[in-house]
Every structure is written in C-alpha cells, then in structure tokens.
Design an enzyme around this catalytic site. Structure first.
Site, short mmCIF file in Angstrom:
data_model
loop_
_atom_site.label_atom_id
_atom_site.label_comp_id
_atom_site.label_asym_id
_atom_site.label_seq_id
_atom_site.Cartn_x
_atom_site.Cartn_y
_atom_site.Cartn_z
N PRO A 111 0.98 -1.29 0.01
CA PRO A 111 -0.03 -0.06 -0.19
C PRO A 111 1.03 1.42 -0.04
O PRO A 111 1.84 1.47 0.94
CB PRO A 111 -0.89 -0.25 1.24
CG PRO A 111 0.25 -1.31 2.48
CD PRO A 111 0.46 -2.03 1.60
N ASN A 112 0.08 2.48 -0.76
CA ASN A 112 1.04 3.58 -0.92
C ASN A 112 2.37 3.70 -2.01
O ASN A 112 2.16 4.59 -1.59
CB ASN A 112 1.10 4.28 0.40
CG ASN A 112 -0.16 4.31 0.92
OD1 ASN A 112 -1.02 4.91 1.11
ND2 ASN A 112 -0.26 3.63 2.19
N TYR B 101 11.41 8.28 1.09
CA TYR B 101 10.99 6.88 0.38
C TYR B 101 11.89 7.84 -1.59
O TYR B 101 11.45 7.06 -1.55
CB TYR B 101 9.29 6.80 0.36
CG TYR B 101 8.95 5.85 1.56
CD1 TYR B 101 9.34 5.09 1.67
CD2 TYR B 101 7.65 6.98 1.74
CE1 TYR B 101 9.03 4.77 3.28
CE2 TYR B 101 7.39 6.71 3.13
CZ TYR B 101 8.14 5.23 3.48
OH TYR B 101 7.33 5.20 4.86
N ALA C 195 3.40 -0.77 4.56
CA ALA C 195 2.70 -0.42 5.97
C ALA C 195 2.29 -2.32 6.41
O ALA C 195 2.18 -2.46 7.59
CB ALA C 195 2.02 -0.10 6.09
N HIS D 182 3.63 -4.60 9.43
CA HIS D 182 4.20 -4.84 10.86
C HIS D 182 2.76 -5.06 10.64
O HIS D 182 2.71 -5.56 12.05
CB HIS D 182 4.49 -2.83 10.83
CG HIS D 182 5.52 -2.35 10.01
ND1 HIS D 182 6.70 -2.89 9.95
CD2 HIS D 182 5.03 -1.50 9.18
CE1 HIS D 182 7.23 -2.35 9.59
NE2 HIS D 182 6.57 -1.15 8.59
N ASP E 107 0.81 -15.74 5.88
CA ASP E 107 1.06 -16.92 5.78
C ASP E 107 0.50 -17.35 4.11
O ASP E 107 0.79 -18.35 3.55
CB ASP E 107 -0.83 -17.33 6.32
CG ASP E 107 -0.37 -17.33 7.81
OD1 ASP E 107 0.38 -17.35 8.26
OD2 ASP E 107 -2.04 -16.92 8.28
N LEU F 177 12.58 0.21 0.75
CA LEU F 177 13.20 1.45 0.58
C LEU F 177 14.24 2.80 1.70
O LEU F 177 15.12 2.58 1.84
CB LEU F 177 12.26 2.64 -0.11
CG LEU F 177 11.47 2.25 -1.20
CD1 LEU F 177 9.98 2.65 -0.73
CD2 LEU F 177 12.38 2.94 -2.93
N SER F 178 12.90 2.66 2.25
CA SER F 178 13.97 2.98 4.20
C SER F 178 14.00 2.10 5.01
O SER F 178 14.26 0.84 4.60
CB SER F 178 12.71 3.84 4.92
OG SER F 178 11.75 3.57 5.12
N ARG G 48 7.87 0.24 13.89
CA ARG G 48 8.35 -0.63 12.05
C ARG G 48 9.38 -1.82 12.12
O ARG G 48 9.40 -1.64 11.24
CB ARG G 48 8.80 0.31 11.30
CG ARG G 48 7.78 1.76 10.86
CD ARG G 48 8.65 2.59 10.20
NE ARG G 48 8.03 4.30 9.72
CZ ARG G 48 6.38 3.84 8.74
NH1 ARG G 48 6.08 2.82 8.32
NH2 ARG G 48 5.07 5.56 8.85
C1 DQA Z 1 8.37 0.29 3.53
C2 DQA Z 1 8.47 1.12 5.24
C3 DQA Z 1 7.18 0.60 5.98
O1 DQA Z 1 7.62 0.02 7.34
C4 DQA Z 1 6.42 1.99 5.02
O2 DQA Z 1 5.48 1.95 5.91
C5 DQA Z 1 6.33 1.57 4.31
C6 DQA Z 1 7.33 1.25 3.32
C7 DQA Z 1 9.83 1.06 3.08
O3 DQA Z 1 9.63 0.57 2.01
O4 DQA Z 1 10.96 1.89 3.38
O5 DQA Z 1 4.84 2.26 3.35
O6 DQA Z 1 7.90 -0.69 3.63
#
Ligand code: DQA
Length: 166
Positions: free
Chosen positions: A29-30, A42, A97, A100, A107, A121-122, A131
């Site tokens: 997501p996102n 990001y 997200a 977490h 599963d 990415l982070s 996180r």
């Molecule tokens: C993420 C890190 C996650 O904590 C966060 O919710 C994301 C991106 C990353 O790529 O750094 O949406 O997966």
C-alpha cells in the site's frame, strides 16, 4: 589433490544456458505514490520508473520480471496465491505498511513456499518502534532495506544469483 584442469567436468556454468526464471515484484500500500510520497524518506523515483529499471535488469540477466502493486491486502494475498501456479520462481516483496500488520500476507507466502526477499526503501529499524516488527523477515531468504530504489536493485541482483546457482 583434486586438479580439475585435465578432467574438467561440465557444470551448470560450463556452456549450459539455464532456463529463464520468472521473478515477481510485489509492492504494498501507498507505493503507487512513490516519487510524491514523503520523498525525503522514500526518494523521488516513481513506481513506474522503478519497475522499468527492474524489468531491464532482469532481462539483462536473462530472466523475466512482472510487477504488481495494490493497496488492498486481499489483492496481494490473491496475487501470491496465483504465483503458486504461474511458474513464478522468486518473489521480491515490499509489503509496505503490511510488513508490520499482515498475518494474512505472511501466511500466503508461507503457503506459496516460493523463495522471497523482503525489500524496503527506508530502514524501518531507524524509524518509529512499530516499524521494527516484521511479519516476513523470518520467512524471507533475506531482507534489503535502507537504500531507496537501490534496495530493489540489490535484492534483484541477489535473486538472480540465487536462481542461477539453483
Ligand atoms: C516501507 C517501510 C514501511 O514501514 C512503510 O509502511 C512503507 C514503506 C519502505 O519501503 O521503506 O510504506 O516498506
């Protein structure tokens, strides 16, 4: 002494082309907002540009790569389920997200029993405490985090190497 210079038995790397492997990249997501979304965290690479670079990288290595992004947990679960039967050999996944929170996606990956690398990415460990928990890391072949778009590049490199030695 095992001197292979006179009796070199052909191994997998000695003139035998390995078959093309199908690699699947899943974005959670996102991540459709990459480039716009919190670029200081990001980066500025869009998802489309990131995917294009990964497809090129996979093809240069003699493999193929398909990518799928969804904001919906059930769609990611269904894509992982489909990967059980569509000849996917390896998965790179940034669960975003859902890293977490999602027992369901964990599963699905366990059921698929396909090797996967968790990508971020982070660096989630350098951020908020919530996180630091991942539902994926203990099942993953490895985790690559903290290098921006290069995290995917490094993960794909590792996947290609692993597939070549399989
Ligand atoms: C993420 C890190 C996650 O904590 C966060 O919710 C994301 C991106 C990353 O790529 O750094 O949406 O997966």
């Amino acid at each position: 002494m095992n001197d292979s210079s006179d009796f070199a038995a052909p191994g997998p790397a000695a003139g035998y082309a390995r078959s093309v492997a199908k690699i699947l990249v899943l974005h959670g997501p996102n991540l459709n907002l990459l480039g716009d979304r919190e670029p200081e965290v990001y980066g500025r690479t869009s998802l489309a540009d990131l995917d294009t670079a990964l497809i090129r990288q996979a093809e240069a290595a003699g493999d193929t790569l398909a990518s799928y992004q969804s904001n919906a947990e059930h769609e990611l679960v269904e894509r992982v389920q489909a990967a059980r039967h569509d000849t996917t050999a390896f998965i790179l996944i940034n669960p975003a997200a859902f890293t977490h929170t999602s027992v369901a996606l964990r599963d699905a990956l366990a059921a698929a029993a396909l090797p996967f690398i968790e990508v971020h990415l982070s660096n989630p460990h350098a951020r908020e405490p919530f996180r630091r928990q991942s539902y994926f890391s203990d099942l993953a072949v490895g985790v690559v985090a903290g290098f921006g778009a290069d995290s995917y590049r490094y993960a794909l490199d590792a996947a290609v190497k692993r597939l070549a030695s399989a």
